[in-house]
Design an enzyme around this catalytic site. Structure first.
Site, PDB file in Angstrom:
ATOM      1  N   LYS A 225       0.839  -1.201   0.000  1.00  0.00           N
ATOM      2  CA  LYS A 225       0.000   0.000   0.000  1.00  0.00           C
ATOM      3  C   LYS A 225       0.875   1.252   0.000  1.00  0.00           C
ATOM      4  O   LYS A 225       1.925   1.284   0.647  1.00  0.00           O
ATOM      5  CB  LYS A 225      -0.898  -0.007   1.228  1.00  0.00           C
ATOM      6  CG  LYS A 225      -1.865   1.151   1.347  1.00  0.00           C
ATOM      7  CD  LYS A 225      -2.711   0.975   2.601  1.00  0.00           C
ATOM      8  CE  LYS A 225      -3.771   2.042   2.716  1.00  0.00           C
ATOM      9  NZ  LYS A 225      -3.195   3.388   2.946  1.00  0.00           N
ATOM     10  N   HIS A 249      -1.791   7.953   1.057  1.00  0.00           N
ATOM     11  CA  HIS A 249      -2.029   8.038   2.499  1.00  0.00           C
ATOM     12  C   HIS A 249      -3.006   9.163   2.840  1.00  0.00           C
ATOM     13  O   HIS A 249      -2.910   9.809   3.886  1.00  0.00           O
ATOM     14  CB  HIS A 249      -0.713   8.251   3.237  1.00  0.00           C
ATOM     15  CG  HIS A 249      -0.596   7.489   4.519  1.00  0.00           C
ATOM     16  ND1 HIS A 249       0.252   6.420   4.685  1.00  0.00           N
ATOM     17  CD2 HIS A 249      -1.229   7.635   5.698  1.00  0.00           C
ATOM     18  CE1 HIS A 249       0.159   5.953   5.912  1.00  0.00           C
ATOM     19  NE2 HIS A 249      -0.754   6.668   6.541  1.00  0.00           N
ATOM     20  N   GLY A 303     -11.621   5.760   3.798  1.00  0.00           N
ATOM     21  CA  GLY A 303     -11.030   5.971   5.103  1.00  0.00           C
ATOM     22  C   GLY A 303     -11.744   7.010   5.922  1.00  0.00           C
ATOM     23  O   GLY A 303     -12.545   6.690   6.799  1.00  0.00           O
TER      24      GLY A 303
END
Length: 389
Positions: A225, A249, A303
């Site tokens: 990732k 991220h 997320g």
């Protein structure tokens, strides 16, 4: 009947802002350096335009996907987000429960607020476990083994964190995490406080060789990732990775990193079907998810919206978020003339509608380099060092 996700997400974000301590909400929202990458994450997806098919039989639309031997009812999964107990008392158990009920993938963070056993028991179906390469690999590798014993079916190695990107918005603030959450999966050193993060400290010397080590320890497929470059994707696959997760991220690491909406098609083209390519960062609707599928993603991960929903209403709100996103994606598939996600192909995107970019680094030259090195080990972790935002 589908529901516009924008008001739902705005409501969740508003309720999270109102209910969470100000420093926690700011920490969730913050990006690294000047926050350009965080701000650009959502806009990147909206630059694409579709050219849908007509007169296709879409009376039955199936959104399920098969990935690394597992079947999920939706291509929308949960990115690994750390310390979810800051958002809601039930933390990762609530999120895992909601994604499990939806038949969707949940990825648990190495820095979870709850013991892995509690997270695993909170739902049924496959789940993955995220880790970093750490200065002291023992505790992290022990957690990988524990995750496998508890039923995790894949390991996600976050590779974009040799050091932690500074979050200027919250610089100098210290978020207190209860010890039982902070050390929920790694025993605390007697007498240590939260400034002693040594058991989970990232290693700046990590290389691609760590992929092989994770495979040997876990016996599970390993996905890398944080990949934004096609040459890095190929190196990871050559080193034994079973999949790639295109991610910056959530703008929380490298300053001014390219958006995942721009990086995804280049990485997917380089991988060329060798392994599944997933993506996270800025996905806020079923339309965004459809764009990602058309650009080559096998699955998208969300997320911050999960954290907002968790803070707003626990497992029920997370479940509502998934229902809204999945409902819009299902409608988008029908409108595109597709009956399942694999039929959402690049030809459905209008030529010339994509962002204009120069030839990305590492794109030329095709497959390259077998390597013996190891790359270090989510946004999408509500940062992996919550006490030191």
């Amino acid at each position: 009947m589908s529901v516009d996700p924008a008001p739902v997400l705005r409501d969740h974000s508003r309720r999270a802002r109102e209910s969470l301590p100000a420093d926690v909400f700011a920490y969730y929202e913050s990006g690294a350096f000047g926050e350009e990458a965080a701000r650009e994450a959502t806009a990147g997806w909206s630059q694409y335009r579709f050219a849908p098919h007509v007169l296709r039989d879409v009376s039955r639309v199936d959104t399920s996907v098969r990935l690394l031997g597992s079947t999920f009812t939706s291509p929308i999964g949960a990115a690994p987000c750390a310390f979810q107990g800051l958002a809601h008392p039930e933390g990762e158990a609530a999120s895992r429960s909601a994604f499990s009920k939806n038949g969707s993938l949940f990825v648990a963070s190495m820095r979870s607020s709850l013991p892995l056993a509690d997270i695993a028991a909170a739902g049924s179906g496959d789940w993955w476990y995220q880790t970093f390469a750490t200065r002291d690999p023992g505790p992290a590798l022990g957690l990988v083994t524990r995750a496998r014993e508890l039923g995790a079916t894949a390991i996600v190695l976050t590779g974009d964190t040799p050091v932690v990107g500074p979050k200027y918005r919250v610089a100098g603030r210290r978020i207190r995490v209860p010890d039982e959450q902070f050390f929920s999966n790694v025993p605390a050193t007697p007498g240590a406080d939260q400034s002693d993060f040594a058991p989970l400290e990232e290693s700046p010397g990590a290389t691609y060789a760590y992929i092989r080590r994770l495979r040997e320890v876990s016996g599970l497929p390993v996905l890398v990732k944080g990949v934004l470059r096609p040459d890095d994707a190929l190196r990871a696959l050559d080193a034994g990775a079973a999949g790639i997760i295109v991610s910056n991220h959530g703008g929380r690491q490298c300053g001014r990193a390219v958006s995942t909406a721009e990086a995804l098609p280049v990485v997917a083209a380089a991988v060329h079907g060798r392994a599944p390519v997933l993506v996270d960062g800025g996905i806020r609707s079923g339309v965004d998810a459809a764009v990602a599928l058309a650009l080559g993603a096998s699955m998208v991960l969300v997320g911050r919206p999960v954290l907002w929903a968790l803070a707003a209403g626990g497992a029920d709100a997370v479940g509502n978020l998934l229902a809204v996103l999945d409902g819009e994606l299902r409608q988008m598939l029908a409108l595109l003339g597709a009956t399942f996600p694999a039929e959402v192909t690049p030809d459905l995107l209008w030529p010339g509608a994509a962002p204009k970019t120069s030839c990305p680094p590492g794109a030329a030259g095709g497959r390259s380099h077998s390597v013996n090195s190891e790359e270090g080990v989510n946004q999408n972790e509500a940062d992996h060092r919550a006490p030191h935002a």
